[in-house]
Design a protein around this motif. Structure first.
Motif, PDB file in Angstrom:
ATOM      1  N   ARG A 183      49.398 -54.758 -24.821  1.00 47.85           N
ATOM      2  CA  ARG A 183      48.403 -53.799 -25.317  1.00 47.85           C
ATOM      3  C   ARG A 183      46.979 -54.355 -25.261  1.00 47.85           C
ATOM      4  N   ARG A 184      46.815 -55.664 -25.211  1.00 46.35           N
ATOM      5  CA  ARG A 184      45.481 -56.270 -25.099  1.00 46.35           C
ATOM      6  C   ARG A 184      45.283 -56.910 -23.726  1.00 46.35           C
ATOM      7  N   SER A 185      45.922 -56.323 -22.724  1.00 48.08           N
ATOM      8  CA  SER A 185      45.814 -56.851 -21.356  1.00 48.08           C
ATOM      9  C   SER A 185      44.420 -56.664 -20.771  1.00 48.08           C
ATOM     10  N   ASP A 186      43.559 -55.913 -21.461  1.00 44.93           N
ATOM     11  CA  ASP A 186      42.178 -55.789 -21.022  1.00 44.93           C
ATOM     12  C   ASP A 186      41.405 -57.078 -21.235  1.00 44.93           C
ATOM     13  N   VAL A 187      41.836 -57.905 -22.183  1.00 39.78           N
ATOM     14  CA  VAL A 187      41.105 -59.145 -22.482  1.00 39.78           C
ATOM     15  C   VAL A 187      41.991 -60.392 -22.376  1.00 39.78           C
ATOM     16  N   VAL A 188      43.306 -60.271 -22.609  1.00 36.88           N
ATOM     17  CA  VAL A 188      44.223 -61.417 -22.478  1.00 36.88           C
ATOM     18  C   VAL A 188      44.769 -61.417 -21.051  1.00 36.88           C
ATOM     19  N   LYS A 189      44.312 -62.376 -20.253  1.00 32.67           N
ATOM     20  CA  LYS A 189      44.686 -62.413 -18.842  1.00 32.67           C
ATOM     21  C   LYS A 189      45.684 -63.524 -18.520  1.00 32.67           C
ATOM     22  N   ILE A 190      45.750 -64.543 -19.373  1.00 37.55           N
ATOM     23  CA  ILE A 190      46.707 -65.636 -19.207  1.00 37.55           C
ATOM     24  C   ILE A 190      47.340 -65.884 -20.575  1.00 37.55           C
ATOM     25  N   ALA A 191      48.623 -66.149 -20.603  1.00 38.09           N
ATOM     26  CA  ALA A 191      49.291 -66.566 -21.836  1.00 38.09           C
ATOM     27  C   ALA A 191      50.452 -67.475 -21.460  1.00 38.09           C
ATOM     28  N   CYS A 192      50.718 -68.468 -22.302  1.00 38.52           N
ATOM     29  CA  CYS A 192      51.770 -69.443 -22.001  1.00 38.52           C
ATOM     30  C   CYS A 192      52.658 -69.633 -23.224  1.00 38.52           C
ATOM     31  N   ILE A 193      53.927 -69.253 -23.095  1.00 34.40           N
ATOM     32  CA  ILE A 193      54.860 -69.527 -24.173  1.00 34.40           C
ATOM     33  C   ILE A 193      55.009 -71.041 -24.284  1.00 34.40           C
ATOM     34  N   ALA A 194      54.953 -71.538 -25.512  1.00 35.78           N
ATOM     35  CA  ALA A 194      55.021 -72.982 -25.736  1.00 35.78           C
ATOM     36  C   ALA A 194      56.310 -73.293 -26.493  1.00 35.78           C
ATOM     37  N   GLN A 195      57.177 -74.061 -25.866  1.00 34.00           N
ATOM     38  CA  GLN A 195      57.085 -74.513 -24.490  1.00 34.00           C
ATOM     39  C   GLN A 195      58.259 -73.949 -23.710  1.00 34.00           C
ATOM     40  N   LEU A 196      58.636 -74.554 -22.602  1.00 37.59           N
ATOM     41  CA  LEU A 196      59.626 -73.917 -21.737  1.00 37.59           C
ATOM     42  C   LEU A 196      61.044 -74.448 -21.945  1.00 37.59           C
ATOM     43  N   VAL A 197      61.172 -75.760 -22.184  1.00 40.03           N
ATOM     44  CA  VAL A 197      62.501 -76.362 -22.317  1.00 40.03           C
ATOM     45  C   VAL A 197      62.530 -77.314 -23.523  1.00 40.03           C
ATOM     46  N   ASN A 198      63.520 -77.153 -24.388  1.00 42.22           N
ATOM     47  CA  ASN A 198      63.843 -78.024 -25.526  1.00 42.22           C
ATOM     48  C   ASN A 198      62.813 -78.028 -26.647  1.00 42.22           C
ATOM     49  N   TYR A 244      45.788 -42.202 -19.162  1.00 37.44           N
ATOM     50  CA  TYR A 244      45.243 -43.040 -20.239  1.00 37.44           C
ATOM     51  C   TYR A 244      45.874 -44.424 -20.165  1.00 37.44           C
ATOM     52  N   THR A 245      45.101 -45.346 -19.616  1.00 35.88           N
ATOM     53  CA  THR A 245      45.608 -46.705 -19.406  1.00 35.88           C
ATOM     54  C   THR A 245      44.688 -47.723 -20.070  1.00 35.88           C
ATOM     55  N   ILE A 246      45.196 -48.939 -20.233  1.00 35.01           N
ATOM     56  CA  ILE A 246      44.421 -50.029 -20.831  1.00 35.01           C
ATOM     57  C   ILE A 246      43.844 -50.919 -19.749  1.00 35.01           C
ATOM     58  N   SER A 247      44.719 -51.467 -18.913  1.00 28.49           N
ATOM     59  CA  SER A 247      44.300 -52.392 -17.859  1.00 28.49           C
ATOM     60  C   SER A 247      45.503 -52.719 -16.993  1.00 28.49           C
ATOM     61  N   LYS A 248      45.223 -53.156 -15.784  1.00 29.27           N
ATOM     62  CA  LYS A 248      46.283 -53.781 -15.000  1.00 29.27           C
ATOM     63  C   LYS A 248      46.643 -55.086 -15.686  1.00 29.27           C
ATOM     64  N   ILE A 249      47.921 -55.334 -15.870  1.00 29.97           N
ATOM     65  CA  ILE A 249      48.378 -56.547 -16.529  1.00 29.97           C
ATOM     66  C   ILE A 249      48.330 -57.703 -15.540  1.00 29.97           C
ATOM     67  N   ASP A 250      47.648 -58.767 -15.919  1.00 31.97           N
ATOM     68  CA  ASP A 250      47.637 -59.974 -15.098  1.00 31.97           C
ATOM     69  C   ASP A 250      49.015 -60.627 -15.231  1.00 31.97           C
ATOM     70  N   ASP A 251      49.681 -60.864 -14.099  1.00 30.21           N
ATOM     71  CA  ASP A 251      51.025 -61.452 -14.142  1.00 30.21           C
ATOM     72  C   ASP A 251      51.059 -62.747 -14.952  1.00 30.21           C
ATOM     73  N   ARG A 252      49.928 -63.448 -15.004  1.00 31.46           N
ATOM     74  CA  ARG A 252      49.903 -64.762 -15.652  1.00 31.46           C
ATOM     75  C   ARG A 252      50.001 -64.684 -17.167  1.00 31.46           C
ATOM     76  N   VAL A 253      50.015 -63.462 -17.705  1.00 29.41           N
ATOM     77  CA  VAL A 253      50.217 -63.323 -19.147  1.00 29.41           C
ATOM     78  C   VAL A 253      51.653 -63.711 -19.525  1.00 29.41           C
ATOM     79  N   TYR A 254      52.525 -63.866 -18.534  1.00 27.88           N
ATOM     80  CA  TYR A 254      53.907 -64.276 -18.766  1.00 27.88           C
ATOM     81  C   TYR A 254      54.125 -65.745 -18.372  1.00 27.88           C
ATOM     82  N   GLY A 255      53.066 -66.549 -18.483  1.00 32.43           N
ATOM     83  CA  GLY A 255      53.150 -67.960 -18.138  1.00 32.43           C
ATOM     84  C   GLY A 255      53.844 -68.785 -19.202  1.00 32.43           C
TER      85      GLY A 255
END
Length: 503
Positions: free
Chosen positions: A340-355, A11-22
């Motif tokens: 858990r929503r890796s079936d539809v969320v394929k890219i995500a970007c933490i805002a922002q990276l420095v400072n 019972y799986t949801i989806s392969k996680i796109d690595d870019r969800v950790y952008g």
């Protein structure tokens, strides 16, 4: 208090796109200048990029970084950031009421991306500009040579094209704060025309159209529907943005915000399906959640600069949230939701990276260090690669303004089949009680706990500083055990954990 979870191999949801950790870097505050770029810093490389910051970024294994904005991009002339530095113009940035030296442009950013091992995700200006400038920027970045813009890139020192595949068609165009703000119909037509032109250059590009800046916008979710009706055949992703705040200092309610995030994703996913059905299309559109983070700590101190009372300073300290332990829990919940929503969320970007609302902070001429939220982001990015499991969770619940049944135990699970490892990320939202959590491993043979990391702190408001960089940091966990095809772990009140099981 107890919770139970079923993790079944089938019972799986989806392969996680690595870019969800952008991640995301904007020409805003000290994100670029004194963030990644500080030529006088003791750790700076030959290009002026801070080595200490680069090392912290490398550890995160960031797959993609969105650039150069953000609100900044909607009045940005990309040509200002190319050519000899001494000839680049200083411009006034209307988005953040600052001045921009253009000492860092696409060449410098691309070189930095290569240094830290990440890919570029570039944004084009659809606020003050349009189709022509987007296609020129694309030609400059991606064409091998023999044309005006590609030859200019070669003249400026880069022979090979960068072959950037991900392109954002503007930023937050639904927002009246945006330079060149448009309604959904106007923006949808412009985005569609821009996408058509870019695809004439390269059909394999991944194009990201602007969705709503947040789900409380008066135009949500009609914005998504109208924009997608114009662009569905020409784009691959629709962007969403959301920031999280504990303004009333109510921790249980704050940690319930992940329910609002889930509703946001669910609503947009349903809107995508609606437009797909209306167009009788076989194509799927996915979500690029390319701005997300906790953001509220710095609002008061930012007001003076954003009101324009200090003129047009260059790289002032803006949006410099100092994150506490409470924010570790919130970031862990957000990342669990994306898994858990890796079936539809394929890219995500933490805002922002420095400072700037970032997991990494720096002092000018001084140290760089990991903020509290660095760690849940690190664990998810490094160990959350694989296939998301469809877990069945039974947990005691509590009521918030976001949902009547917010579970105290929030969990996501990832199966990395290549490594033969299961990784679970767990958050206990309970203010005072430890929760014994049992996970039934169905269809997975054997099992040994190979890593167990715990984050907890007696003070929810504890922070990391330049002088006390490890006040809030993960510690080796104890007591996670496997017996009879089940693993059990105790979750202390208000805690974040990662457990990895070799199968």
């Amino acid at each position: 208090m107890k919770a139970s979870v079923i993790a079944n191999k089938d019972y799986t949801i989806s392969k996680i796109d690595d870019r969800v950790y952008g991640a995301f870097l904007e020409h805003l505050g000290r994100a670029v200048y004194e963030g990644i770029y500080e030529p006088d810093h003791p750790s700076a490389d030959k290009d002026g990029m801070r080595g200490d910051v680069a090392e912290l970024v490398k550890k995160l294994n960031v797959p993609v970084v969105r650039y150069p904005g953000g609100n900044f991009v909607s009045a940005y002339n990309w040509e200002d950031g190319i050519g000899p530095r001494e000839e680049r113009p200083t411009r006034l940035d209307l988005a953040w009421h600052t001045s921009e030296s253009n000492a860092v442009g696409v060449h410098e950013f691309a070189d930095w991306c290569a240094t830290v091992g990440t890919e570029m995700m570039l944004a084009v200006n659809l606020g003050s500009r349009g189709v022509d400038d987007a296609r020129n920027f694309l030609e400059y970045v991606n064409h091998p040579g023999g044309s005006y813009w590609s030859d200019l890139r070669i003249k400026n020192g880069r022979k090979e094209p960068w072959n950037v595949k991900m392109w954002c068609l503007g930023n937050e165009m639904d927002g009246p704060w945006q330079v060149g703000h448009k309604d959904a119909d106007e923006y949808g037509k412009l985005a569609a025309n821009t996408a058509r032109a870019m695809r004439m250059f390269d059909k394999s590009l991944e194009l990201i159209v602007c969705g709503s800046s947040h789900m409380d916008m008066p135009s949500f979710p009609d914005w998504e529907r109208i924009v997608l009706e114009h662009t569905y055949d020409h784009v691959d992703h629709i962007s969403l943005h959301m920031y999280f705040a504990n303004r009333d200092d109510n921790t249980p309610n704050y940690l319930g915000l992940s329910h609002k995030l889930e509703r946001y994703i669910d609503t947009v996913a349903a809107t995508i399906k609606q437009v797909k059905a209306k167009k009788k299309s076989k194509k799927d559109i996915y979500i690029s959640f390319d701005e997300w983070n906790v953001w509220y700590h710095s609002n008061q101190q930012d007001r003076k600069i954003l009101d324009g009372n200090d003129g047009w300073p260059h790289a002032p300290g803006l949006l410099e949230d100092i994150y506490n332990f409470e924010d570790v829990l919130m970031v862990g919940l957000i990342l669990n939701t994306f898994i858990r929503r890796s079936d539809v969320v394929k890219i995500a970007c933490i805002a922002q990276l420095v400072n700037v609302i970032a997991p990494i902070m720096t002092e000018k001429g001084g140290p760089a260090w990991a903020q509290t939220i660095y760690y849940p982001y690190y664990f998810a990015s490094v160990y959350g690669r694989g296939t998301a499991l469809q877990l069945v969770t039974s947990s005691p619940c509590y009521e918030t303004t976001h949902a009547a049944d917010t579970p105290f135990v929030d969990i996501s699970g990832v199966h990395n089949e290549d490594e033969g490892v299961l990784t679970f990320f767990l958050v206990n939202r309970h203010t005072s009680e430890s929760i014994e959590t049992e996970v039934s491993l169905q269809g997975f043979a054997g099992g040994t706990v190979i890593d167990h990391q715990v984050m907890t702190h007696p003070n929810l408001k504890a922070v990391n500083t330049a002088k006390k960089q490890d006040e809030v940091a993960p510690k080796k966990g104890e007591g996670a055990r496997i017996a009879d095809g089940k693993f059990s772990v105790a979750l202390p009140p208000y805690s974040y954990q990662m457990v990895r099981v070799k199968i």
